[in-house]
Write a protein that holds these residues in place. Structure first.
Motif, PDB file in Angstrom:
ATOM      1  N   LYS A   1       0.829  -1.207   0.000  1.00  0.00           N
ATOM      2  CA  LYS A   1       0.000   0.000   0.000  1.00  0.00           C
ATOM      3  C   LYS A   1       0.861   1.253   0.000  1.00  0.00           C
ATOM      4  O   LYS A   1       0.568   2.223  -0.700  1.00  0.00           O
ATOM      5  CB  LYS A   1      -0.914   0.002   1.231  1.00  0.00           C
ATOM      6  CG  LYS A   1      -2.084  -0.955   1.196  1.00  0.00           C
ATOM      7  CD  LYS A   1      -3.042  -0.640   2.345  1.00  0.00           C
ATOM      8  CE  LYS A   1      -4.236  -1.593   2.362  1.00  0.00           C
ATOM      9  NZ  LYS A   1      -3.878  -2.897   2.926  1.00  0.00           N
TER      10      LYS A   1
ATOM     11  N   ARG B   1      -3.203   1.275   8.677  1.00  0.00           N
ATOM     12  CA  ARG B   1      -3.459   0.238   7.683  1.00  0.00           C
ATOM     13  C   ARG B   1      -2.232  -0.635   7.470  1.00  0.00           C
ATOM     14  O   ARG B   1      -1.095  -0.186   7.608  1.00  0.00           O
ATOM     15  CB  ARG B   1      -3.868   0.866   6.342  1.00  0.00           C
ATOM     16  CG  ARG B   1      -4.898   1.970   6.454  1.00  0.00           C
ATOM     17  CD  ARG B   1      -5.197   2.605   5.115  1.00  0.00           C
ATOM     18  NE  ARG B   1      -5.992   1.754   4.276  1.00  0.00           N
ATOM     19  CZ  ARG B   1      -6.197   1.994   2.978  1.00  0.00           C
ATOM     20  NH1 ARG B   1      -5.611   3.017   2.392  1.00  0.00           N
ATOM     21  NH2 ARG B   1      -6.955   1.184   2.277  1.00  0.00           N
TER      22      ARG B   1
ATOM     23  N   SER C   1       0.497  -2.691   5.301  1.00  0.00           N
ATOM     24  CA  SER C   1       1.189  -2.476   4.023  1.00  0.00           C
ATOM     25  C   SER C   1       2.340  -3.465   3.946  1.00  0.00           C
ATOM     26  O   SER C   1       3.510  -3.092   4.017  1.00  0.00           O
ATOM     27  CB  SER C   1       1.708  -1.033   3.926  1.00  0.00           C
ATOM     28  OG  SER C   1       2.332  -0.819   2.672  1.00  0.00           O
TER      29      SER C   1
ATOM     30  N   GLU D   1       1.580  -7.360  -0.164  1.00  0.00           N
ATOM     31  CA  GLU D   1       0.249  -6.800  -0.349  1.00  0.00           C
ATOM     32  C   GLU D   1       0.188  -5.985  -1.639  1.00  0.00           C
ATOM     33  O   GLU D   1       1.112  -5.262  -1.988  1.00  0.00           O
ATOM     34  CB  GLU D   1      -0.100  -5.901   0.839  1.00  0.00           C
ATOM     35  CG  GLU D   1      -1.568  -5.831   1.156  1.00  0.00           C
ATOM     36  CD  GLU D   1      -1.822  -5.311   2.568  1.00  0.00           C
ATOM     37  OE1 GLU D   1      -2.998  -5.180   2.922  1.00  0.00           O
ATOM     38  OE2 GLU D   1      -0.850  -5.059   3.288  1.00  0.00           O
ATOM     39  N   ASP D   2      -0.949  -6.115  -2.337  1.00  0.00           N
ATOM     40  CA  ASP D   2      -1.193  -5.385  -3.581  1.00  0.00           C
ATOM     41  C   ASP D   2      -0.193  -5.737  -4.672  1.00  0.00           C
ATOM     42  O   ASP D   2       0.123  -4.935  -5.530  1.00  0.00           O
ATOM     43  CB  ASP D   2      -1.188  -3.869  -3.351  1.00  0.00           C
ATOM     44  CG  ASP D   2      -2.351  -3.428  -2.484  1.00  0.00           C
ATOM     45  OD1 ASP D   2      -3.269  -4.245  -2.284  1.00  0.00           O
ATOM     46  OD2 ASP D   2      -2.336  -2.296  -1.998  1.00  0.00           O
TER      47      ASP D   2
ATOM     48  N   THR E   1      -7.062  -3.346   9.393  1.00  0.00           N
ATOM     49  CA  THR E   1      -7.093  -1.894   9.304  1.00  0.00           C
ATOM     50  C   THR E   1      -7.750  -1.387  10.574  1.00  0.00           C
ATOM     51  O   THR E   1      -8.814  -1.878  10.962  1.00  0.00           O
ATOM     52  CB  THR E   1      -7.890  -1.424   8.077  1.00  0.00           C
ATOM     53  OG1 THR E   1      -7.207  -1.812   6.889  1.00  0.00           O
ATOM     54  CG2 THR E   1      -8.055   0.083   8.088  1.00  0.00           C
TER      55      THR E   1
ATOM     56  N   GLN F   1      -5.728   4.228  -2.152  1.00  0.00           N
ATOM     57  CA  GLN F   1      -4.992   3.014  -2.492  1.00  0.00           C
ATOM     58  C   GLN F   1      -5.053   2.791  -3.994  1.00  0.00           C
ATOM     59  O   GLN F   1      -6.015   3.160  -4.660  1.00  0.00           O
ATOM     60  CB  GLN F   1      -5.606   1.814  -1.769  1.00  0.00           C
ATOM     61  CG  GLN F   1      -4.767   0.562  -1.786  1.00  0.00           C
ATOM     62  CD  GLN F   1      -5.303  -0.490  -0.822  1.00  0.00           C
ATOM     63  OE1 GLN F   1      -6.080  -0.186   0.057  1.00  0.00           O
ATOM     64  NE2 GLN F   1      -4.885  -1.710  -1.005  1.00  0.00           N
TER      65      GLN F   1
ATOM     66  N   ARG G   1      -3.849  -0.526  -6.738  1.00  0.00           N
ATOM     67  CA  ARG G   1      -3.257  -1.854  -6.852  1.00  0.00           C
ATOM     68  C   ARG G   1      -3.602  -2.441  -8.212  1.00  0.00           C
ATOM     69  O   ARG G   1      -4.612  -2.081  -8.816  1.00  0.00           O
ATOM     70  CB  ARG G   1      -3.765  -2.779  -5.741  1.00  0.00           C
ATOM     71  CG  ARG G   1      -5.276  -2.924  -5.670  1.00  0.00           C
ATOM     72  CD  ARG G   1      -5.689  -3.951  -4.614  1.00  0.00           C
ATOM     73  NE  ARG G   1      -7.117  -3.901  -4.375  1.00  0.00           N
ATOM     74  CZ  ARG G   1      -7.679  -3.344  -3.303  1.00  0.00           C
ATOM     75  NH1 ARG G   1      -6.922  -2.794  -2.379  1.00  0.00           N
ATOM     76  NH2 ARG G   1      -8.985  -3.324  -3.151  1.00  0.00           N
TER      77      ARG G   1
END
Length: 996
Positions: free
Chosen positions: A433, A524, A526, A530-531, A543, A789, A791
């Motif tokens: 993130k 959040r 990260s 992730e993503d 979160t 965000q 992604r």
């Protein structure tokens, strides 16, 4: 003295060939991840400067194969690294073209995922133009490993002939494992080399052995390993080998053991490490005189590092008694040195200081600036040894605080103020993130989008990222490794994390952040993974939202707890299950934390934005008149939990925003009647409430604050049946978003469209964004559109020749015209399906529990199955579908969601649950027989042999594997009875002829 100089001469002539210029072929987004977030050039710089080189390697980026070939003709490069995905180009063809142009050019191919659809194709092709194949997992050390592996090969013969340079042979044919092993091994080697230089003052013989960094040679077959051993036998420091790999052109399940016996017959004392996925080989390896590591161990990399330290002489800074030589303490890192120094006896400290041991050790670690600050310090300049020690600790501490530099602003308590919008704490990675936000913020500022909307405040929220190195430090300082990897309940794990203190400086940094941010804060996850392009980990981690009210001490305590909650979620059950399914090791995952100012305004006792939304540049379910490339957006009033957790939202097309409204559910009565808000003044209590800390509120709560519904709601007149756009009008309020979509009171669709286009171009792949809008900022502040965000969208298999013709449709008991995924599955015999006569939305929680129990034996037997349910699977709203978590259906490879006569909901598209399922390559089909949209023949299912039956589900098993096909390009999918083997070729031939 003459002998000393002559002995050192050969080592000054080692490593004559270096990689100075690297050509990196990838998209702009991949370049950002590699060069900006990973800071690869900085990692390479540290190693090269230690060797006394003046020209650290430079990375040049090419965005396409055409540009790359042009650069190769114009300039000199020493290494080409290319990502596996090159749009429409094939990397094999590019590698061949490079070799034709530059025959001696090393070519390395990187894949972003061990489960990428083309990995087996590339690996199996044995393309001679590709020197090595690696997986990129967000770790910058992989670049160091790739460069050093090729440099070692280039310098090997010269250096072993010139001096007593040592060699480590790694025998491994699994790209997945050597991509993890090599970065760790090279890191350990560098540490060993630095320690050896320090040891040189005390042990000249060890200096001769370690003056040149040991080289690593990678062998992928038995013959290669034997050849390397015989050629460099007298220089080998050790061998690390897999058990099963090719021998004589065929897979030999005991090739590694044969190698052990061959080597130990000639060199019985040579350390050999055997590693395998099969624990049963441990005894055989030990009998062959080798150590053993189990590859599937959750502590694999830790075990490997311990082995290297124990067997290859890797050493820390050792404090000794100057009279007896007794070891008093040891420091592995600069942090350890800072912590241990105050406790060291004066005599030992002065002894090391007089010999400049501290500055030498720091120079060996490429810490030249700090070494230069310490070297001038002399005993005579201080009144007492204690003051001398305190001064050195102070210098080290100050340097550790200030040393990190980067393009993204480095957080500093002395200068953090409201002018800084993106800062990082620590020197590690920003995580998925974090780097996505940093990337899109950079792209936004470089584009003309901001100029197109002068009346809109378009940005990312005020953000501070706690980098992954702080996570690692927290785990190590509190000795949480064993607890984290243990199989304990999430709540108990969270209690342990909450009870541990944060690193002291981080607490002070958080306190400084709270002096600037007084609005509510969201904390959040990260993580590194992730993503990512192929496993997004969407919604897997926590979160947390905090009201950020009360005393300074209370605010700091709540923010600290939220950070620890996100860190703890790295090891929650659902995260471990997802990691296991995506072929990652838990040890490889590192967690950064994103701290953001929450977009929105205060409305009575609650805080929330006017609009939250998700938009995708690719729409898998386009409606009439739309194309997939038009994209799709989903909006909700209040916080976006309604969208990303249960899909309850308002659908719109960014390219056609004025078309008739699309309420999810099909009618105006299904428009949003509740919304999520953050209650102010109640604090944050992670053990008592959901970490998100949001409340589901009736729309009447917002009606008490009409400004919050401005441009978002319309008023429905029950007498006339008409909608009015006046919020002040009498009647029922309906969330329509007409003000922003139909009447452009705020250019929401245009902004979304522009950002989707910008992000897709920059990332070279379809994308998804999350955003929030605040229309209630007080003048002179502008209305705010904030990107939360970005992604990549996970795409499915790209094979386009899946045949779903009339003959297979006729024998199919499931037929869908709404599908996700692409491919053919003929290995599943088990089906778990809902008993439609027992379905009642009030019992969906019990259904989830039953699915968990039915899934458990499938996990144990490693058997996949097809799952057929009603409604939206994974919904947080039990009235919309069964609220399962991913781990409760982890072996469901095919999922069918069906509507029932009295139960109609939209598909799961857009939710985190849906994103993760499709990223794993699962096939997803939606049917709605009540509206003649596909079919699901439950009578056929009822006639299949029963394995198990519960109150709500039946588990049946077919005699032959099912015939499951999905053509994602045409939007069709079937599940049909399997065809006997003797008729399979005949049926496939007929289907092929019909298709033609």
């Amino acid at each position: 003295m003459y002998k000393l100089d002559q002995t050192w001469l050969p080592f000054s002539n080692l490593m004559l060939q270096h990689i100075y210029n690297i050509l990196l072929i990838c998209s702009d987004y991949d370049r950002f991840l590699i060069e900006e977030d990973g800071r690869v050039e900085e990692e390479l710089y540290l190693e090269y400067t230690q060797l006394g080189l003046t020209n650290p390697p430079k990375i040049t980026h090419a965005a396409s194969p055409t540009e790359a070939l042009s650069l190769l003709e114009e300039r000199k490069f020493d290494l080409v690294i290319t990502m596996l995905d090159l749009g429409t180009e094939h990397v094999e063809e590019l590698a061949t073209q490079i070799k034709e142009l530059k025959p001696d050019m090393p070519v390395v191919v990187m894949s972003p995922s061990p489960t990428h659809r083309r990995n087996k194709l590339i690996k199996g092709s044995m393309n001679s133009a590709i020197d090595y194949f690696f997986y990129w997992q967000g770790n910058p050390s992989i670049f160091l490993a790739m460069a050093k592996l090729i440099e070692d090969r280039m310098n090997l013969d010269h250096d072993t002939a010139e001096a007593d340079v040592q060699v480590i042979i790694l025998v491994e044919d699994s790209v997945r494992f050597y991509s993890s092993f090599l970065p760790l091994m090279y890191t350990s080697l560098i540490l060993q080399n630095r320690s050896s230089i320090l040891e040189a003052l005390n042990n000249w013989g060890r200096t001769l052995r370690m003056r040149g960094r040991p080289k690593i040679l990678l062998a992928r077959t038995y013959e290669d390993a034997v050849s390397l051993y015989e050629t460099y036998r007298h220089n080998i420091l050790g061998i690390i080998t897999d058990v099963s790999y090719s021998r004589d052109g065929e897979d030999d399940p005991e090739a590694g053991l044969r190698l052990c016996r061959l080597v130990h017959d000639k060199d019985p004392d040579l350390p050999i490490l055997v590693q395998s996925t099969k624990e049963s080989y441990r005894e055989m390896a030990n009998d062959a005189g080798a150590a053993f590591i189990w590859k599937l161990s959750s502590s694999l990399l830790t075990d490997l590092h311990k082995y290297l330290v124990a067997n290859y002489g890797f050493g820390p800074f050792i404090f000794r008694n100057p009279e007896t030589g007794e070891e008093l303490a040891r420091a592995e890192t600069m942090r350890d040195l800072q912590r241990i120094l105050p406790e060291i006896p004066n005599t030992s400290f002065i002894s090391h200081a007089r010999r400049n041991d501290f500055s030498r050790w720091l120079r060996a670690k490429s810490l030249y600036v700090l070494a230069a600050k310490i070297k001038p310090l002399k005993e005579k300049d201080f009144d007492t040894p204690e003051i001398f020690q305190e001064k050195m600790v102070e210098i080290i501490k100050t340097y550790r605080t200030e040393r990190t530099k980067g393009i993204i602003t480095q957080f500093n308590r002395d200068n953090y103020d409201e002018t800084l919008f993106f800062c990082r704490i620590g020197s590690g990675s920003l995580g998925g993130k974090g780097r996505g936000l940093a990337f899109i913020d950079m792209e936004l500022r470089a584009s003309d989008i901001l100029e197109n909307y002068p009346d809109i405040y378009l940005s990312i929220p005020r953000t501070v990222v706690i980098a992954t190195d702080l996570f690692t430090r927290f785990i190590e300082e509190n000795q949480l490794q064993e607890v984290a990897f243990a199989d304990i309940a999430d709540e108990n794990l969270l209690r342990v994390f909450l009870a541990c203190p944060l690193p002291g400086e981080l607490s002070m940094d958080l306190a400084e952040i709270l002096k600037v941010i007084h609005q509510p804060i969201t904390v959040r996850s990260s993580s590194l993974l992730e993503d990512s392009h192929f496993q997004p980990f969407a919604g897997v981690y926590e979160t947390c939202m905090i009201p950020n009210q009360g005393s300074d001490a209370q605010r700091l305590a709540e923010l600290s707890d939220a950070v620890k909650c996100v860190w703890a979620s790295t090891y929650f059950r659902r995260a471990k299950e997802y990691l296991r399914a995506t072929d990652h090791m838990l040890e490889e995952e590192k967690m950064a934390v994103v701290i953001q100012q929450v977009i929105g305004s205060e409305h009575g006792d609650y805080w929330y934005p006017n609009i939250s939304g998700v938009a995708r540049s690719l729409n898998y379910y386009p409606l009439g008149g739309e194309t997939p490339e038009d994209g799709v957006g989903m909006l909700s009033f209040g916080f976006g939990k309604s969208v990303v957790d249960n899909g309850s939202a308002f659908r719109f097309s960014p390219r056609h925003p004025r078309r008739p409204v699309q309420f999810l559910g099909g009618t105006e009565s299904s428009s949003q009647t509740h919304f999520y808000g953050l209650r102010l003044g109640t604090g944050y209590h992670p053990l008592d409430v959901s970490p998100e800390n949001l409340e589901l509120l009736p729309l009447s709560e917002a009606e008490a604050h009409p400004d919050s519904l401005k441009y978002v709601a319309s008023t429905y007149d029950n007498e006339t049946g008409q909608l009015s756009e006046s919020i002040r009008a009498v009647g029922r309020k309906v969330i329509t978003f007409n003000g922003v979509l139909k009447y452009d009171a705020f250019p929401l669709a245009a902004i979304v469209r522009d950002i989707l286009r910008l992000g897709t171009g920059a990332m070279s792949t379809p994308i998804e964004i999350e955003f929030a809008v605040n229309l209630n900022r007080k003048a002179p502040k502008k209305p705010e559109f904030s990107l939360l965000q970005i992604r990549p969208i996970v795409e499915g298999n790209e094979e386009s020749d899946i045949v779903v013709d009339d003959s297979v449709k006729e024998r199919a008991f499931v037929y869908s015209r709404q599908v996700m995924g692409n491919g053919k599955i003929d290995t599943i015999r088990d089906i778990i399906y809902l008993k439609t006569d027992r379905f009642n939305p009030s019992h969906t929680a019990e259904m989830a529990a039953e699915l968990d129990k039915l899934n458990a034996p499938m996990v144990l037997n490693q058997a996949d199955y097809a799952l057929i349910v009603a409604g939206r699977l994974g919904s947080c709203d039990p009235w919309l579908g069964i609220p399962v978590s991913w781990s409760q259906i982890s072996r469901a490879q095919v999922i069918v969601e069906t509507g029932l006569p009295n139960f109609q909901v939209e598909p799961s598209q857009g939710t985190h649950f849906f994103q993760n399922l499709t990223s794993l390559g699962n096939i997803y089909m939606t049917v709605n027989p009540s509206y003649n949209d596909g079919r699901c023949d439950f009578s056929t299912l009822d006639g299949l042999p029963l394995v198990e039956e519960t109150e709500f589900f039946r588990h049946v098993r077919t005699e032959l594997p099912l015939d499951i096909r999905v053509n994602g390009f045409k939007g069709e999918g079937v599940m049909a009875a399997g065809v006997p083997k003797e008729r399979k070729e005949e049926v496939e031939k007929l289907e092929g002829e019909e298709c033609e």
